[in-house]
Design a protein around this motif. Structure first.
Motif, PDB file in Angstrom:
ATOM      1  N   GLY A   5       6.930   9.981   9.935  1.00  0.00           N
ATOM      2  CA  GLY A   5       5.701  10.114  10.691  1.00  0.00           C
ATOM      3  C   GLY A   5       4.679   9.021  10.509  1.00  0.00           C
ATOM      4  O   GLY A   5       3.682   8.994  11.222  1.00  0.00           O
ATOM      5  N   GLY A   6       4.891   8.091   9.574  1.00  0.00           N
ATOM      6  CA  GLY A   6       3.862   7.102   9.280  1.00  0.00           C
ATOM      7  C   GLY A   6       4.057   5.783  10.007  1.00  0.00           C
ATOM      8  O   GLY A   6       4.654   5.711  11.079  1.00  0.00           O
ATOM      9  N   PHE A   7       3.520   4.711   9.397  1.00  0.00           N
ATOM     10  CA  PHE A   7       3.729   3.356   9.912  1.00  0.00           C
ATOM     11  C   PHE A   7       5.129   2.859   9.536  1.00  0.00           C
ATOM     12  O   PHE A   7       5.960   2.590  10.395  1.00  0.00           O
ATOM     13  N   VAL A   8       5.334   2.682   8.223  1.00  0.00           N
ATOM     14  CA  VAL A   8       6.623   2.211   7.731  1.00  0.00           C
ATOM     15  C   VAL A   8       6.992   2.997   6.472  1.00  0.00           C
ATOM     16  O   VAL A   8       6.129   3.468   5.738  1.00  0.00           O
ATOM     17  N   THR A   9       8.297   3.091   6.249  1.00  0.00           N
ATOM     18  CA  THR A   9       8.843   3.712   5.047  1.00  0.00           C
ATOM     19  C   THR A   9       9.517   2.635   4.221  1.00  0.00           C
ATOM     20  O   THR A   9      10.219   1.770   4.768  1.00  0.00           O
ATOM     21  N   VAL A  10       9.303   2.689   2.907  1.00  0.00           N
ATOM     22  CA  VAL A  10       9.931   1.768   1.965  1.00  0.00           C
ATOM     23  C   VAL A  10      10.816   2.611   1.053  1.00  0.00           C
ATOM     24  O   VAL A  10      10.318   3.361   0.210  1.00  0.00           O
TER      25      VAL A  10
END
Length: 346
Positions: free
Chosen positions: A205-210
């Protein structure tokens, strides 16, 4: 017979080129534009995180999950109205089905904030829960959270340039404090799990996942044409993927791809550390006017009746947490359960 023209593997992106010469940076941005449109998922090298920190985080995470159950349950998430803490396997849900992983969730360390009728997402702010039996976990995970926040913001700046925008175009909706959700995760082997669903098919759901993976595979990504790609661990890399906020901001030029995790085979277990960089909860996601050369690649925002996307960041994130953790929702937020029935406004 369907012929797939795209490679059935994820691309690898060397992030050191973003900080290299002007020519390297320009070439990197051109390649990233194609990766974002075609995949949304890629391996990241050249990220600058010390291997010693990565090793320490994985080793200490394993020590946490090896604690006696009563030590872990002392910080069980259901005790936190802010959705912070430990969950036993099967206690988080994706699309209503149990995910067979145990995990510890932390977010930005802070204090509770008063929530009103127009700011229900303020209930998400607050302190984390930390295990007394493993005091070294707190400073270690907070240090790691800072490192992956740096990576996430740098990647977001590169993405902005790849979209033909100023590199700080997203700053006004994440500064001064983005959402910094971090999970350490253990997937038990198939003999101990209730199903093959380590995590069900979903979008972030966010901008980017790391994402940091250990040595056991399980992550899969579904391409736009319905092909499932495996993303096995690659030493020295993170897996980066774009989330729904970028899909909203680019009218689908950047797609938040569906992915899942398959339960590891019997007699094995899988560890990972997932970081989700998000916007401020009081922000609203605009539509970025892409250059004409990119605008032709807009695909529109995905409409999923079971998981609507909202431009209001706080509502979007709050809805996701209420849906994923029904025990926390029932205990602390019964007055907010109507949010789960809101129609999409994307």
């Amino acid at each position: 017979m369907t012929i797939h023209t795209r490679p059935v593997h994820l691309p690898t992106v060397d992030f050191s080129r973003f900080h290299g010469s002007a020519a390297e940076r320009e070439s990197f941005i051109r390649e990233l534009t194609l990766v974002l449109h075609d995949h949304g998922f890629f391996y990241l090298t050249g990220h600058g995180v010390p291997q010693s920190l990565i090793d320490d985080v994985l080793a200490t995470s394993k020590r946490f999950f090896a604690l006696p159950e009563e030590e872990k349950l002392a910080i069980e998430m259901v005790q936190s109205p802010h959705f912070r803490g430990y969950n036993r396997a099967g206690y988080e849900r994706t699309r209503g089905e149990q995910d067979w992983r145990e995990q510890l969730d932390i977010n930005t360390e802070g204090q509770p904030v008063a929530a009103g009728p127009d700011t229900p997402w303020n209930r998400l702010y607050g302190p984390n829960q930390w295990p007394e039996a493993l005091p070294e976990l707190k400073p270690l995970l907070l240090r790691y959270q800072q490192e992956v926040t740096r990576i996430g913001i740098d990647v977001l700046k590169a993405i902005a340039l790849a979209l033909g925008q100023p590199e700080n175009v997203f700053a006004e909706i994440y500064e001064p404090s983005p959402s910094q959700l971090l999970k350490i995760i253990r997937y038990p082997g198939r003999e101990a799990a209730g199903s093959d669903q380590g995590v069900g098919a979903h979008k972030d759901g966010g901008f980017v996942t790391v994402l940091l993976q250990d040595t056991t595979p399980g992550l899969r990504i579904r391409t736009e044409d319905g092909v499932w790609i495996e993303a096995p661990p690659v030493p020295g890399t993170f897996v980066i993927n774009s989330g729904e906020l970028l899909e909203l901001a680019t009218n689908g030029f950047v797609r938040a791809d569906v992915h899942d995790v398959v339960t590891p085979p019997a007699g094995t277990e899988r560890y990972s550390v997932a970081f989700f960089l998000g916007a401020r909860y009081d922000a609203t996601i605009p539509v970025i006017p892409l250059p004409d050369t990119l605008k032709r690649g807009e695909r529109g925002v995905t409409v999923d009746a079971l998981n609507p996307i909202f431009r209001e960041v706080g509502i979007n994130h709050l809805k996701s947490r209420l849906r994923s953790h029904p025990d926390v929702a029932a205990r602390h937020h019964p007055d907010l359960l109507h949010l789960l029935d809101l129609p999409t406004r994307a």
